[in-house]
Design an enzyme around this catalytic site. Structure first.
Site, PDB file in Angstrom:
ATOM      1  N   ARG B 135      18.322 -45.537   1.599  1.00 21.24           N
ATOM      2  CA  ARG B 135      17.979 -45.467   2.928  1.00 21.24           C
ATOM      3  C   ARG B 135      17.008 -45.714   3.404  1.00 21.24           C
ATOM      4  NH1 ARG B 135      18.148 -39.851   1.080  1.00 21.24           N
ATOM      5  NH2 ARG B 135      20.043 -38.792   1.657  1.00 21.24           N
ATOM      6  N   LYS B 157      17.166 -56.729  14.871  1.00 20.48           N
ATOM      7  CA  LYS B 157      17.849 -55.688  15.379  1.00 20.48           C
ATOM      8  C   LYS B 157      19.193 -56.420  14.085  1.00 20.48           C
ATOM      9  CE  LYS B 157      18.292 -56.366  19.742  1.00 20.48           C
ATOM     10  NZ  LYS B 157      19.665 -57.469  21.127  1.00 20.48           N
ATOM     11  N   GLU B 199      17.729 -71.105  22.846  1.00 18.41           N
ATOM     12  CA  GLU B 199      17.308 -70.412  23.010  1.00 18.41           C
ATOM     13  C   GLU B 199      15.505 -70.255  23.206  1.00 18.41           C
ATOM     14  OE1 GLU B 199      18.547 -66.889  22.248  1.00 18.41           O
ATOM     15  OE2 GLU B 199      20.423 -67.441  22.045  1.00 18.41           O
ATOM     16  N   LYS B 240       9.117 -64.256  22.037  1.00 14.88           N
ATOM     17  CA  LYS B 240       9.887 -63.171  21.740  1.00 14.88           C
ATOM     18  C   LYS B 240       9.176 -61.997  20.936  1.00 14.88           C
ATOM     19  CE  LYS B 240      13.675 -61.333  19.722  1.00 14.88           C
ATOM     20  NZ  LYS B 240      15.300 -61.798  19.336  1.00 14.88           N
ATOM     21  N   GLU B 250      14.686 -51.754  23.138  1.00 15.37           N
ATOM     22  CA  GLU B 250      15.390 -52.217  23.917  1.00 15.37           C
ATOM     23  C   GLU B 250      15.923 -51.413  25.013  1.00 15.37           C
ATOM     24  OE1 GLU B 250      19.264 -53.187  22.793  1.00 15.37           O
ATOM     25  OE2 GLU B 250      18.765 -55.456  23.800  1.00 15.37           O
ATOM     26  N   ARG B 254      12.776 -55.750  27.493  1.00 13.05           N
ATOM     27  CA  ARG B 254      13.404 -56.644  26.361  1.00 13.05           C
ATOM     28  C   ARG B 254      14.686 -57.195  27.216  1.00 13.05           C
ATOM     29  NH1 ARG B 254      13.581 -55.644  20.169  1.00 13.05           N
ATOM     30  NH2 ARG B 254      15.346 -56.837  19.474  1.00 13.05           N
ATOM     31  N   ASN B 258      18.182 -61.638  27.485  1.00 12.53           N
ATOM     32  CA  ASN B 258      19.627 -61.441  27.433  1.00 12.53           C
ATOM     33  C   ASN B 258      20.103 -62.640  28.469  1.00 12.53           C
ATOM     34  OD1 ASN B 258      20.689 -60.214  25.782  1.00 12.53           O
ATOM     35  ND2 ASN B 258      19.793 -58.193  27.284  1.00 12.53           N
ATOM     36  N   HIS B 261      22.884 -65.296  28.606  1.00  8.94           N
ATOM     37  CA  HIS B 261      23.233 -64.124  27.490  1.00  8.94           C
ATOM     38  C   HIS B 261      24.694 -63.037  28.052  1.00  8.94           C
ATOM     39  CE1 HIS B 261      20.683 -65.101  24.901  1.00  8.94           C
ATOM     40  NE2 HIS B 261      20.977 -65.102  23.847  1.00  8.94           N
ATOM     41  N   HIS B 265      28.366 -64.641  26.808  1.00 14.06           N
ATOM     42  CA  HIS B 265      29.290 -63.949  25.606  1.00 14.06           C
ATOM     43  C   HIS B 265      30.195 -63.921  26.235  1.00 14.06           C
ATOM     44  CE1 HIS B 265      25.534 -61.251  24.240  1.00 14.06           C
ATOM     45  NE2 HIS B 265      26.381 -62.149  23.249  1.00 14.06           N
ATOM     46  N   HIS B 280      27.551 -69.703  20.293  1.00 15.81           N
ATOM     47  CA  HIS B 280      26.346 -69.050  20.620  1.00 15.81           C
ATOM     48  C   HIS B 280      25.367 -69.854  21.219  1.00 15.81           C
ATOM     49  CE1 HIS B 280      24.381 -65.476  21.710  1.00 15.81           C
ATOM     50  NE2 HIS B 280      22.968 -66.137  21.606  1.00 15.81           N
TER      51      HIS B 280
END
Lengths: 382, 382
Positions: B135, B157, B199, B240, B250, B254, B258, B261, B265, B280
């Site tokens: 946990r 993330k 990035e 960042k 998010e 935030r 993107n 992105h 994507h 990417h």
């Protein structure tokens, strides 16, 4: 127990709400008979526009899913059922993947929620799926066993079993809402109800002697159902909520909730988790009796309190001795090995929850493993 | 960019520490050349007595694991290696189970930690394993790609891919420490380095025009390594970290991260995630160029800024047009479908990160899907 003293026995409340106070993760537990028919309205009022994945097992779904579904439909809540096999085997990697993929397949978003309709297995599994799908979705608990209503639905522990041990994989993920319909417990067998009741009496034994007295006087009413049952469940949730609020992630006082559990887990392991021999609550009942008897042998707990605890558990149909478990008896060595695996052993010292009497449990961090082994040896020879 | 103006170009710092400010989950990112040899000492100083599972992939382990292991041994840190296959395929349920079971097998406790030595895949996988084992265990990042150093190691993330889509299963789990050794990037291919750099320049384009100016002047030094590279990485992490501190989970700003992105994507999906065609960072580079050009067609962004952004990306060896992707070109329909799947479409309106110029990006929540389709049609015909 201010709550207790404020409520004369003749006028118990029929509807109870317990607040679990965890800053921005706080939530309410609604407790009353027939709540399942109001589930849709209660959810819609708190989470407008939410869509649900309703996770349940085959047994519980057969008993309660249609009624819940009608209530959700009446409130205009879109939902998809996700039915898993009943039993502890579902709390596995495969079970988790099945639920997570079903939730994604249903195109639920982060603001939607997973609702667990079932006992501890379904709650732990569905809660963990909610914790990890889209990095965290909403979660609603609708516990259908007494154990789940008074224990696993409070505190945010979710998870599955690893092949290497129980509950080793999981997350802390608090529900947004818990709906405990106390009338659903009428479908439980007497044995299942009694096993859940072991966790109810545990809260009295930890630090609420007034609650133990009340249970001792009202035991039969609690088992019969109605307002006394609602009251006992609400007071149990309050007791657990108070401990969880003080220690959300298990660094300190939350350990008190393990009263009876170190012995209990060792006994469950010895019985190979065969529920025909021993279910969790029964292991906890024996464990609590052992914790009181061990505390008495160490001169910590009055013998009179030990006798009262044993008598109460027996009257509820719960076991209190290792020999009460059907089948062969364990060896001291097997139990000690299981106890050592359950707990970190530091230089021959174990952490146990011991007690100075009813409602006076405490965390003992330096229990001598040799003393425990001698005590178990005496118990098994009795 | 107060940070920038306070540091004359001639005197960059060789060692940088960036603080990620998240209340009781705050942590430091240490950034300098040769840090891998000090990893053991840095960890031992902050987490006395910690034991580690070092998760890495076959490629990175071959390059850097022995050196890290020596450093950990010198500091007396017990550790076990957990080596997974290289590549995106490892970010799967099977990969997760493999790492979690290895961590349990090593008998690590909740106070111990998982260390990720690798790029984004290893970081996401190991971080998620740390989040769910017992946990929640400790987590340390040692990112070895530029993309991981400036992006995935900041923000917490973690996760894996579902068969139904990328990054759909995971958790927010902040590391206790990030160790970014900028010299490890010397082992990257020029293409990998450039992809990560996309990035870096993104942070300038979002809201730090001074940083873009500095990169435009110091691009070659950043690619060459040394102090300019350390500086660029530190400033990217600061950028960042500032966004993440304002919006950990998010809900709002935030989304600015993107930039490029949504288009990116869709292009990655069109290329079937075939890294021989598009990685990417390259998708993000084309996506950022598209976001600037679309903003210009809508009269939001000066044409001169579009030209500067395109020239900068091209000079770095990055693609800027859909046609730069080798192989067949996508249809407008295929791209629009991918864009709609990536984002929730509400009544024909999409959310995009658009811009009013270099360093002036903003969240546009009501972009007309028809305008985007027309724009893509013009782009593909050009």
């Amino acid at each position: 127990m201010n709550e207790m003293s404020a409520k004369p026995a003749g006028a118990p409340l029929e509807r109870r709400i317990v607040r679990v106070d965890l800053a921005d993760r706080s939530y309410n537990i609604l407790i009353h008979q027939g709540l399942i028919d109001e589930a849709g309205a209660e959810i819609a009022a708190r989470m407008p526009g939410v869509r649900l994945a309703v996770v349940s097992d085959e047994t519980v779904a057969g008993l309660h899913l249609e009624r819940l579904s009608l209530s959700l439909k009446a409130a205009g809540i879109e939902h998809v059922p996700v039915i898993v096999p009943a039993g502890e085997g579902t709390k596995s990697y495969d079970g988790l993947i099945r639920v997570v993929e079903a939730v994604i397949e249903a195109r639920l978003e982060r603001g939607d929620a997973v609702l667990a309709l079932g006992g501890g297995v379904v709650g732990d599994l569905a809660g963990f799926a909610a914790a990890v799908t889209r990095r965290g979705m909403g979660f609603i608990q609708m516990p259908t066993s007494l154990l789940a209503q008074v224990d696993s639905s409070v505190g945010g522990k979710t998870g599955i079993n690893s092949p290497q041990g129980k509950n080793l994989v999981g997350a802390f993920h608090q529900p947004a809402l818990v709906l405990a319909d106390t009338a659903l417990l009428d479908t439980l067998s007497p044995r299942e109800f009694a096993a859940g009741y072991a966790e109810v009496v545990k809260y009295g034994l930890i630090d609420r002697p007034d609650f133990f007295e009340w249970l001792d006087a009202n035991r039969q009413s609690v088992f019969a159902g109605g307002t006394a049952r609602t009251e006992a469940i609400a007071l149990s949730c309050e007791a657990k909520a108070a401990v969880v609020a003080a220690d959300e992630h298990e660094g300190g006082v939350r350990a008190l909730l393990n009263l009876g559990h170190t012995f209990g887990h060792a006994l469950e392991k010895f019985a190979a988790y065969d529920t025909a021999r021993l279910v969790h609550g029964e292991g906890v009942a024996i464990g609590m009796a052992l914790a009181h008897r061990y505390s008495a042998t160490e001169g910590l707990c009055p013998e009179g309190d030990v006798a009262r605890v044993e008598a109460h558990l027996k009257a509820c149909g719960l076991p209190t001795r290792i020999q009460d478990i059907p089948g062969n008896a364990p060896s001291v060595e097997a139990l000690m090995q299981a106890i050592s695996q359950d707990k970190k052993v530091a230089r021959g010292k174990l952490t146990f929850i011991l007690t100075r009497g009813i409602g006076r449990a405490f965390i003992a961090r330096d229990v001598d493993a040799g003393h425990i082994a001698n005590f178990l040896s005496t118990e098994l020879a009795a």
